[in-house]
Write a protein that holds these residues in place. Structure first.
Motif, mmCIF file in Angstrom:
data_model
loop_
_atom_site.group_PDB
_atom_site.id
_atom_site.type_symbol
_atom_site.label_atom_id
_atom_site.label_comp_id
_atom_site.label_asym_id
_atom_site.label_seq_id
_atom_site.Cartn_x
_atom_site.Cartn_y
_atom_site.Cartn_z
ATOM 1 N N MET A 1 -17.136 37.443 -46.228
ATOM 2 C CA MET A 1 -16.237 38.521 -46.643
ATOM 3 C C MET A 1 -17.011 39.805 -46.941
ATOM 4 N N ALA A 2 -18.187 39.679 -47.552
ATOM 5 C CA ALA A 2 -19.003 40.865 -47.832
ATOM 6 C C ALA A 2 -19.429 41.529 -46.524
ATOM 7 N N ALA A 3 -19.852 40.734 -45.560
ATOM 8 C CA ALA A 3 -20.273 41.285 -44.262
ATOM 9 C C ALA A 3 -19.112 41.995 -43.578
ATOM 10 N N ASN A 4 -17.949 41.383 -43.622
ATOM 11 C CA ASN A 4 -16.769 41.984 -43.010
ATOM 12 C C ASN A 4 -16.454 43.342 -43.645
ATOM 13 N N THR A 5 -16.528 43.412 -44.961
ATOM 14 C CA THR A 5 -16.263 44.661 -45.675
ATOM 15 C C THR A 5 -17.306 45.726 -45.340
ATOM 16 N N VAL A 6 -18.578 45.330 -45.323
ATOM 17 C CA VAL A 6 -19.640 46.288 -45.021
ATOM 18 C C VAL A 6 -19.479 46.830 -43.598
ATOM 19 N N ILE A 7 -19.110 45.978 -42.659
ATOM 20 C CA ILE A 7 -18.910 46.437 -41.276
ATOM 21 C C ILE A 7 -17.760 47.434 -41.205
ATOM 22 N N GLU A 8 -16.665 47.141 -41.888
ATOM 23 C CA GLU A 8 -15.534 48.072 -41.888
ATOM 24 C C GLU A 8 -15.933 49.424 -42.468
ATOM 25 N N LEU A 9 -16.684 49.408 -43.556
ATOM 26 C CA LEU A 9 -17.137 50.665 -44.153
ATOM 27 C C LEU A 9 -18.149 51.374 -43.254
ATOM 28 N N ALA A 10 -19.031 50.616 -42.629
ATOM 29 C CA ALA A 10 -20.029 51.208 -41.737
ATOM 30 C C ALA A 10 -19.352 51.940 -40.579
ATOM 31 N N LEU B 1 -26.473 49.016 -33.329
ATOM 32 C CA LEU B 1 -26.616 48.114 -34.472
ATOM 33 C C LEU B 1 -25.268 47.649 -34.999
ATOM 34 N N LEU B 2 -24.289 48.535 -35.007
ATOM 35 C CA LEU B 2 -22.957 48.149 -35.467
ATOM 36 C C LEU B 2 -22.354 47.104 -34.539
ATOM 37 N N GLN B 3 -22.559 47.243 -33.245
ATOM 38 C CA GLN B 3 -22.060 46.234 -32.304
ATOM 39 C C GLN B 3 -22.767 44.902 -32.515
ATOM 40 N N GLN B 4 -24.063 44.954 -32.753
ATOM 41 C CA GLN B 4 -24.804 43.722 -33.036
ATOM 42 C C GLN B 4 -24.274 43.060 -34.309
ATOM 43 N N ALA B 5 -23.954 43.868 -35.308
ATOM 44 C CA ALA B 5 -23.385 43.345 -36.549
ATOM 45 C C ALA B 5 -22.060 42.642 -36.282
ATOM 46 N N LYS B 6 -21.228 43.250 -35.465
ATOM 47 C CA LYS B 6 -19.937 42.640 -35.120
ATOM 48 C C LYS B 6 -20.131 41.336 -34.364
ATOM 49 N N ASP B 7 -21.133 41.295 -33.491
ATOM 50 C CA ASP B 7 -21.421 40.069 -32.742
ATOM 51 C C ASP B 7 -21.859 38.943 -33.683
ATOM 52 N N GLU B 8 -22.698 39.280 -34.655
ATOM 53 C CA GLU B 8 -23.139 38.278 -35.632
ATOM 54 C C GLU B 8 -21.964 37.812 -36.487
ATOM 55 N N PHE C 1 -25.669 34.096 -40.257
ATOM 56 C CA PHE C 1 -24.977 35.031 -39.371
ATOM 57 C C PHE C 1 -24.334 36.167 -40.162
ATOM 58 N N ALA C 2 -23.686 35.833 -41.269
ATOM 59 C CA ALA C 2 -23.033 36.860 -42.078
ATOM 60 C C ALA C 2 -24.070 37.792 -42.709
ATOM 61 N N GLY C 3 -25.163 37.240 -43.174
ATOM 62 C CA GLY C 3 -26.230 38.069 -43.744
ATOM 63 C C GLY C 3 -26.817 39.015 -42.715
ATOM 64 N N ASN C 4 -27.034 38.498 -41.502
ATOM 65 C CA ASN C 4 -27.520 39.354 -40.415
ATOM 66 C C ASN C 4 -26.533 40.480 -40.139
ATOM 67 N N ALA C 5 -25.262 40.143 -40.106
ATOM 68 C CA ALA C 5 -24.224 41.136 -39.820
ATOM 69 C C ALA C 5 -24.233 42.245 -40.868
ATOM 70 N N LYS C 6 -24.309 41.847 -42.127
ATOM 71 C CA LYS C 6 -24.305 42.842 -43.209
ATOM 72 C C LYS C 6 -25.536 43.739 -43.115
ATOM 73 N N SER C 7 -26.674 43.140 -42.886
ATOM 74 C CA SER C 7 -27.922 43.900 -42.786
ATOM 75 C C SER C 7 -27.889 44.876 -41.613
ATOM 76 N N MET C 8 -27.403 44.427 -40.468
ATOM 77 C CA MET C 8 -27.331 45.292 -39.285
ATOM 78 C C MET C 8 -26.361 46.447 -39.503
ATOM 79 N N ALA C 9 -25.259 46.175 -40.183
ATOM 80 C CA ALA C 9 -24.284 47.243 -40.459
ATOM 81 C C ALA C 9 -24.896 48.306 -41.369
ATOM 82 N N LEU C 10 -25.643 47.868 -42.369
ATOM 83 C CA LEU C 10 -26.295 48.832 -43.264
ATOM 84 C C LEU C 10 -27.377 49.613 -42.524
ATOM 85 N N GLN C 11 -28.095 48.954 -41.642
ATOM 86 C CA GLN C 11 -29.089 49.652 -40.820
ATOM 87 C C GLN C 11 -28.412 50.691 -39.931
#
Length: 104
Positions: free
Chosen positions: A82-91, A40-47, A14-24
């Motif tokens: 934690m990495a996914a959370n950070t990437v989403i915040e930056l995205a 995509l950002l909303q999907q990342a947050k959902d993951e 789930f976290a990997g999906n979130a990070k990938s979606m945020a970068l996309q």
């Protein structure tokens, strides 16, 4: 595979999906596709929410006295979260920036 290991692999997934979606999402914003970027950002947050639910469940069990085995996999899962959370915040910030740049 033990139940805890399965749970931790779900968290990693789930976290990997979130990070990938945020970068996309950032890449879509770079190409001025704000609607797809926001989607995509909303999907990342959902993951990430799914990963957070697992994390919270594990912490609750430990607080209630259940022994949670400390392992490299647990550390890896937490790192992914934690990495996914950070990437989403930056995205989120990048999307706002690209929206302003593309308006001007």
């Amino acid at each position: 595979m033990k139940k805890l290991e399965n749970t931790l692999m779900e968290l990693v997934c789930f976290a990997g999906n979130a990070k990938s979606m945020a970068l996309q999402a950032v890449m879509k914003a770079e190409n001025n596709d704000q609607e797809k970027a926001k989607d995509l950002l909303q999907q990342a947050k959902d993951e990430l929410h799914k990963a957070h639910t697992i994390q919270t469940d594990l912490m609750t069990k430990e607080i209630q006295g259940e022994e949670i085995e400390k392992s490299i996999l647990l550390i890896h899962a937490q790192d992914h979260f934690m990495a996914a959370n950070t990437v989403i915040e930056l995205a989120e910030r990048f999307l706002k920036l690209y929206e302003k740049v593309n308006e001007g």
